[in-house]
Design an enzyme around this catalytic site. Sequence first.
Site, PDB file in Angstrom:
ATOM      1  N   SER A   1       0.801  -1.222   0.000  1.00 33.85           N
ATOM      2  CA  SER A   1       0.000   0.000   0.000  1.00 33.85           C
ATOM      3  C   SER A   1       0.834   1.272   0.000  1.00 33.85           C
ATOM      4  CB  SER A   1      -0.940  -0.010   1.195  1.00 33.85           C
ATOM      5  OG  SER A   1      -0.228  -0.233   2.393  1.00 33.85           O
TER       6      SER A   1
ATOM      7  N   HIS B   1      -5.103  -3.269  -3.021  1.00 28.55           N
ATOM      8  CA  HIS B   1      -4.661  -2.307  -4.040  1.00 28.55           C
ATOM      9  C   HIS B   1      -4.493  -2.947  -5.414  1.00 28.55           C
ATOM     10  CE1 HIS B   1      -3.965   0.778  -0.956  1.00 28.55           C
ATOM     11  NE2 HIS B   1      -3.650  -0.252  -0.208  1.00 28.55           N
TER      12      HIS B   1
ATOM     13  N   LYS C   1     -11.555   0.941  -2.359  1.00 34.93           N
ATOM     14  CA  LYS C   1     -10.455   1.555  -3.110  1.00 34.93           C
ATOM     15  C   LYS C   1     -10.863   1.627  -4.583  1.00 34.93           C
ATOM     16  CE  LYS C   1      -7.482   0.818   0.709  1.00 34.93           C
ATOM     17  NZ  LYS C   1      -6.904  -0.145   1.597  1.00 34.93           N
TER      18      LYS C   1
HETATM   19  C1  LIG Z   1      -7.008  -0.317   3.049  1.00 37.43           C
HETATM   20  C2  LIG Z   1      -6.417  -1.648   3.284  1.00 37.43           C
HETATM   21  C3  LIG Z   1      -7.065  -2.599   4.072  1.00 37.43           C
HETATM   22  C4  LIG Z   1      -8.287  -2.263   4.872  1.00 37.43           C
HETATM   23  O1  LIG Z   1      -9.397  -2.137   4.070  1.00 37.43           O
HETATM   24  P1  LIG Z   1     -10.596  -1.193   4.568  1.00 37.43           P
HETATM   25  O2  LIG Z   1     -11.738  -1.661   3.762  1.00 37.43           O
HETATM   26  O3  LIG Z   1     -10.158   0.198   4.256  1.00 37.43           O
HETATM   27  O4  LIG Z   1     -10.778  -1.434   6.033  1.00 37.43           O
HETATM   28  C5  LIG Z   1      -6.523  -3.871   4.154  1.00 37.43           C
HETATM   29  N1  LIG Z   1      -5.376  -4.171   3.511  1.00 37.43           N
HETATM   30  C6  LIG Z   1      -4.706  -3.261   2.782  1.00 37.43           C
HETATM   31  C7  LIG Z   1      -3.444  -3.665   2.101  1.00 37.43           C
HETATM   32  C8  LIG Z   1      -5.201  -1.976   2.655  1.00 37.43           C
HETATM   33  O5  LIG Z   1      -4.523  -1.064   1.961  1.00 37.43           O
END
Ligand SMILES: *Cc1c(COP(=O)(O)O)cnc(C)c1O
Length: 389
Positions: A178, A206, A237
């Site tokens: 990330s 991602h 995302k």
């Molecule tokens: C954002 C993220 C999460 C968490 O997801 P949310 O739906 O925002 O709680 C888990 N793993 C990674 C790698 C992330 O970037």
Amino acid sequence: MTQTRLSAQLDELARRDLIRSRRILEGPQGPRVAIGGRDYLAFCSNDYLGLANHPRINAAAIAAVQRFGVGAGASPMVTGHNALHQRLEEKLAAFAGLPRALLFPSGYQANIGAVTALVGRSDAVFSDKLNHASLIDGARLSRAEVTRYAHGSVASLARALAASDAKVKLVATDSVFSMDGDIAPLPEILALCERHDAWLLVDDAHGLGVLGAGGRGALEHFGLASPRIVYVGTLGKAAGVAGAFVAGAEEIVETVLQRARTYIFSTAAPAMLAAAVEESLDVMREEAWRRAHLAELIAALKDGLAGSAARLAPSSTPVQPLIVGANAAALALAEFLRERGILVPAIRPPTVPEGTARLRISLSAAHSIDDVRQLVQALRAMPSLPQGA
Ligand SMILES: *Cc1c(COP(=O)(O)O)cnc(C)c1O
């Protein structure tokens, strides 16, 4: 006094340039955001395909509210699970190319739920050093023995697996990291999991929507399929909405459903979320130009900065970090850009390792080539980066 101790701790954070504050957006997420009455060109969100304010997805959510209301009312186990959630789970499984999927309100809950459901005391978790906080917390909560292997290192993971005599082994990794944007060597990691009879949890937060010819994420990108894969996709995302899912073999998903406390003891996501995600899956398929455009933007950013002092870390994804080093320096550069009407977040520890504070540039299909040119110009005009940071 307790309060005095808290103030002292907060002062210490401030002294180390680690205080975080929130900007208040006065409108929707997008390539331009309104803050304090001013419009900024923003490279901050994970809305990689530009779907967070898409008219079709908005309309689907509104229509679902009119039929199902805004609240799910209970845990999925106790009347919170409705026809829209059920249909979405079937579509998510088909999208991921896996037998079954389970919808969670967030990725944080999905990761903690999956890890704690699949391993426990006397088992072992092998976790990439740069994994997301939710995987780290899931591993801790599981009470399994945790080994952190060197970032992206197949050799380090191989040594750790060979040294373990745990009955159940789970390897967990982000697909796209990330804060770095690089991609885990999943085919080699899966081969190790086969050899050592381990589960492989792939957190594709991602990658979903971004990787693969059809935007189906890391498994499509590498052409991977295996009954030992536990796939976690997040929907806040690239999919532009919110929520997440765990997908995999029937027995895996049923185990998570039966055992994950973050699933059982939490209110179901609203039905409107399921409807919005369902529409988003259709938009992602029909508007394939978004992925092509995103690839053009990534190339334009890299080309634009080639040979300049602003050196990006190696990444082929929309996450393009510029590693600065010291916290204060990263904050100063973010402020330099903000004064020029451009928002790029300064990311500091503990989100990234000590001494690797960075500007995390993220691109979205909603950006234009011109937006990226503007960013390039501002980055090229940055005061020289402090040495030895
Ligand atoms: C954002 C993220 C999460 C968490 O997801 P949310 O739906 O925002 O709680 C888990 N793993 C990674 C790698 C992330 O970037």
